[in-house]
Design a protein around this motif. Structure first.
Motif, PDB file in Angstrom:
ATOM      1  N   GLY A  96       0.787  -1.224   0.000  1.00  0.00           N
ATOM      2  CA  GLY A  96       0.000   0.000   0.000  1.00  0.00           C
ATOM      3  C   GLY A  96       0.818   1.273   0.000  1.00  0.00           C
ATOM      4  O   GLY A  96       0.242   2.368   0.060  1.00  0.00           O
ATOM      5  N   ALA A  97       2.143   1.179  -0.056  1.00  0.00           N
ATOM      6  CA  ALA A  97       2.971   2.384  -0.087  1.00  0.00           C
ATOM      7  C   ALA A  97       2.662   3.184  -1.350  1.00  0.00           C
ATOM      8  O   ALA A  97       2.566   2.608  -2.441  1.00  0.00           O
ATOM      9  N   PRO A  98       2.472   4.507  -1.240  1.00  0.00           N
ATOM     10  CA  PRO A  98       2.156   5.314  -2.423  1.00  0.00           C
ATOM     11  C   PRO A  98       3.200   5.125  -3.524  1.00  0.00           C
ATOM     12  O   PRO A  98       4.398   5.213  -3.276  1.00  0.00           O
ATOM     13  N   GLY A  99       2.750   4.841  -4.716  1.00  0.00           N
ATOM     14  CA  GLY A  99       3.637   4.685  -5.860  1.00  0.00           C
ATOM     15  C   GLY A  99       4.160   3.287  -6.073  1.00  0.00           C
ATOM     16  O   GLY A  99       4.576   2.938  -7.183  1.00  0.00           O
ATOM     17  N   ALA A 100       4.158   2.444  -5.036  1.00  0.00           N
ATOM     18  CA  ALA A 100       4.742   1.107  -5.164  1.00  0.00           C
ATOM     19  C   ALA A 100       3.946   0.246  -6.138  1.00  0.00           C
ATOM     20  O   ALA A 100       4.523  -0.471  -6.970  1.00  0.00           O
ATOM     21  N   HIS A 101       2.612   0.302  -6.052  1.00  0.00           N
ATOM     22  CA  HIS A 101       1.787  -0.510  -6.956  1.00  0.00           C
ATOM     23  C   HIS A 101       1.946  -0.028  -8.399  1.00  0.00           C
ATOM     24  O   HIS A 101       2.062  -0.847  -9.328  1.00  0.00           O
ATOM     25  N   THR A 102       1.956   1.288  -8.591  1.00  0.00           N
ATOM     26  CA  THR A 102       2.136   1.823  -9.947  1.00  0.00           C
ATOM     27  C   THR A 102       3.483   1.393 -10.509  1.00  0.00           C
ATOM     28  O   THR A 102       3.591   1.016 -11.684  1.00  0.00           O
ATOM     29  N   TYR A 103       4.515   1.429  -9.684  1.00  0.00           N
ATOM     30  CA  TYR A 103       5.830   0.994 -10.162  1.00  0.00           C
ATOM     31  C   TYR A 103       5.792  -0.477 -10.562  1.00  0.00           C
ATOM     32  O   TYR A 103       6.306  -0.858 -11.629  1.00  0.00           O
ATOM     33  N   ALA A 104       5.176  -1.305  -9.735  1.00  0.00           N
ATOM     34  CA  ALA A 104       5.145  -2.746 -10.006  1.00  0.00           C
ATOM     35  C   ALA A 104       4.396  -3.060 -11.293  1.00  0.00           C
ATOM     36  O   ALA A 104       4.774  -3.973 -12.040  1.00  0.00           O
ATOM     37  N   THR A 105       3.346  -2.305 -11.588  1.00  0.00           N
ATOM     38  CA  THR A 105       2.517  -2.614 -12.752  1.00  0.00           C
ATOM     39  C   THR A 105       2.926  -1.864 -14.010  1.00  0.00           C
ATOM     40  O   THR A 105       2.643  -2.316 -15.123  1.00  0.00           O
ATOM     41  N   ARG A 106       3.582  -0.725 -13.863  1.00  0.00           N
ATOM     42  CA  ARG A 106       3.896   0.108 -15.024  1.00  0.00           C
ATOM     43  C   ARG A 106       5.388   0.163 -15.361  1.00  0.00           C
ATOM     44  O   ARG A 106       5.741   0.430 -16.514  1.00  0.00           O
ATOM     45  N   CYS A 107       6.246  -0.059 -14.386  1.00  0.00           N
ATOM     46  CA  CYS A 107       7.672   0.233 -14.570  1.00  0.00           C
ATOM     47  C   CYS A 107       8.584  -0.983 -14.428  1.00  0.00           C
ATOM     48  O   CYS A 107       9.631  -1.062 -15.075  1.00  0.00           O
ATOM     49  N   ALA A 108       8.203  -1.912 -13.548  1.00  0.00           N
ATOM     50  CA  ALA A 108       9.123  -2.989 -13.168  1.00  0.00           C
ATOM     51  C   ALA A 108       9.464  -3.921 -14.317  1.00  0.00           C
ATOM     52  O   ALA A 108      10.556  -4.505 -14.342  1.00  0.00           O
ATOM     53  N   SER A 109       8.563  -4.071 -15.293  1.00  0.00           N
ATOM     54  CA  SER A 109       8.841  -5.007 -16.385  1.00  0.00           C
ATOM     55  C   SER A 109      10.058  -4.575 -17.199  1.00  0.00           C
ATOM     56  O   SER A 109      10.736  -5.412 -17.805  1.00  0.00           O
ATOM     57  N   CYS A 110      10.341  -3.289 -17.232  1.00  0.00           N
ATOM     58  CA  CYS A 110      11.523  -2.798 -17.950  1.00  0.00           C
ATOM     59  C   CYS A 110      12.672  -2.471 -16.996  1.00  0.00           C
ATOM     60  O   CYS A 110      13.815  -2.879 -17.217  1.00  0.00           O
ATOM     61  N   HIS A 111      12.370  -1.725 -15.947  1.00  0.00           N
ATOM     62  CA  HIS A 111      13.427  -1.240 -15.058  1.00  0.00           C
ATOM     63  C   HIS A 111      13.741  -2.204 -13.920  1.00  0.00           C
ATOM     64  O   HIS A 111      14.691  -1.972 -13.166  1.00  0.00           O
ATOM     65  N   GLY A 112      12.961  -3.285 -13.812  1.00  0.00           N
ATOM     66  CA  GLY A 112      13.233  -4.310 -12.820  1.00  0.00           C
ATOM     67  C   GLY A 112      12.617  -4.007 -11.468  1.00  0.00           C
ATOM     68  O   GLY A 112      12.587  -2.858 -11.023  1.00  0.00           O
TER      69      GLY A 112
END
Length: 444
Positions: A324-340
């Motif tokens: 539930g940390a702000p931004g963590a879910h967005t990072y996991a779903t939008r960014c992690a596939s490229c930036h890890g």
């Protein structure tokens, strides 16, 4: 009697005022001295050399537009006073520089003075080009006169209102901030260092983007003798990072070989080119010789960083985001596939966010801009890159972008700090999505 005395006094006061006005008029309209007295003959070798100097100087980036004739001008450049447009520098005699002598060309390039004494706006980086050698100016002139097709493209007037559009005050600005001498070799440095210094300070005009500016829009330093030189600066919605040996926000963790790789291929294990550096790579640095790239790297690695400005050296720290940390879910779903999920990216193709300059710098403009607008396509050795940062301006709100960037800028040991939704909204309002089409501007 009193009237007569007043008239004599006024006359004596008027005389020095007239002299001062005359001297000022002479100073702001004079044509500076030049070592060239006539146009030289241009052979094929000189034209070819001039084409390379034009690549070093990245003339094509400002003076060309996609779909238009090379060097026909037209690029709009925003300034705090209004918009100006790059001019036609083809050999067209009416709209371009075809009527310029070599001496005229030299004054314009190295001193910012067009024929007739008209001052050029310092958006033209003549404070840097002042350091060009006579031989390189001669070669550059040969290229534009003999190697570039004339284009009958009319110049676009600036939108700077009167009286701010008067050019004569620029002569005073030049007297304060613009050097007038070519680069002088430093005898205590080796030839490779000197060549790198020449390119970085002169034709490469790296300081135009990477050096902070003063109240008069002057670069605060023009060479390594000044600590602000290449220390990082805000420009057109981007933060051009430090090119000094700052561990966090500069090149302190880069080797000379990695600097060469970045300038030659557009990427290395630390970063991928983005923002205005993409155009510089696509049209300039990748065409430089290996020797010149090595010289640039040698010089940049010799510029000391500033720990007081840069902060404690970054070290990677594994980050486990709290649910539930702000931004963590967005990072996991939008960014992690490229930036890890670990922030380390994917080799040299997807850049790491852990330890990235945009995640460590206090200035957050680049992080916001590239998240909103994505990146331009890199074209290395004629091959467009298959991977590019997508734009999220339509998918994510200002708050969501602020939260995901705040998360990334505080994860994995990053220390860039939080991003506010207001800052995202401001950049959203005056920037546009990056073009998906590569901008490769032809030199001929």
């Amino acid at each position: 009697m009193n009237n007569s005395r007043f008239a004599r006094t006024a006359g004596w006061l008027a005389l020095p005022c007239l002299v001062a006005a005359g001297l000022l008029a002479w100073y702001v309209t004079r044509e500076p001295a030049t070592p060239f007295s006539a146009s030289d003959s241009a052979n094929a070798a000189l034209v070819s050399r001039g084409e390379y100097v034009a690549r070093l100087s990245d003339c094509v980036a400002c003076h060309s537009l996609p779909g238009k004739a090379p060097f026909a001008g037209g690029l709009e450049m925003a300034t705090p006073l209004g918009a100006i447009h790059a001019t036609n520098i083809t050999a067209d005699r009416e709209h371009g520089i075809g009527a310029y002598s070599l001496a005229d060309f030299d004054r314009a390039v190295r001193q910012g003075v067009a024929p007739g004494g008209r001052r050029l706006y310092p958006a033209m980086p003549y404070p840097s080009y002042a350091k060009l050698s006579d031989d390189d100016v001669r070669a550059l002139y040969a290229f534009f006169m003999k190697g570039v097709q004339p284009a009958a493209e009319a110049n676009i007037p600036s939108s700077i209102p009167w009286p701010l559009n008067l050019r004569w005050p620029i002569a005073l600005w030049n007297g304060l901030f613009a050097p007038t001498t070519a680069y002088a070799q430093k005898p205590d440095q080796d030839p490779l260092w000197n060549r790198g210094a020449y390119i970085v300070q002169g034709p490469g005009h790296c300081g135009s983007c990477h050096t902070p500016r003063g109240l008069a829009f002057n670069e605060k330093a023009l060479d390594e003798s000044g600590a602000p030189f290449l220390a990082g600066a805000l420009l057109d919605g981007w933060y051009a990072p430090s090119l000094r040996q700052d561990h966090n926000t500069g090149l302190g963790r880069w080797s000379e070989a990695e600097i060469v790789q970045f300038l030659k291929t557009g990427r290395n294990r630390h970063a991928v080119v983005y923002g205005s550096m993409t155009e510089a790579f696509n049209n300039s640095t990748q065409f430089m010789s290996d020797d010149d790239l090595s010289a640039i790297a040698r010089y940049l690695k010799a510029l000391p960083g500033d720990p007081r400005r840069d902060g404690a050296p970054w070290q990677y720290q594994a980050t486990a985001a709290a649910p539930g940390a702000p931004g963590a879910h967005t990072y996991a779903t939008r960014c992690a596939s490229c930036h890890g999920a670990d922030g380390k990216g994917q080799a040299e193709w997807m850049p790491p966010l852990a330890g990235a300059t945009s995640m460590l710098a206090a200035e957050n403009a680049s992080a916001i801009n590239i998240t909103l607008n994505g990146s331009q396509r890199i074209v290395a050795a004629g091959v467009p890159d298959a991977y590019r940062m997508p734009a999220f301006r339509e998918q994510l709100s200002d708050r969501e972008i602020a939260e995901v960037l705040s998360f990334a800028r505080s994860a994995w040991g990053n220390q860039g700090g939080a991003v506010q939704a207001k800052a995202v909204g401001e950049l959203r309002g005056h920037t546009d999505p990056a073009s998906s089409s590569p901008i490769i501007l032809h030199m001929r």
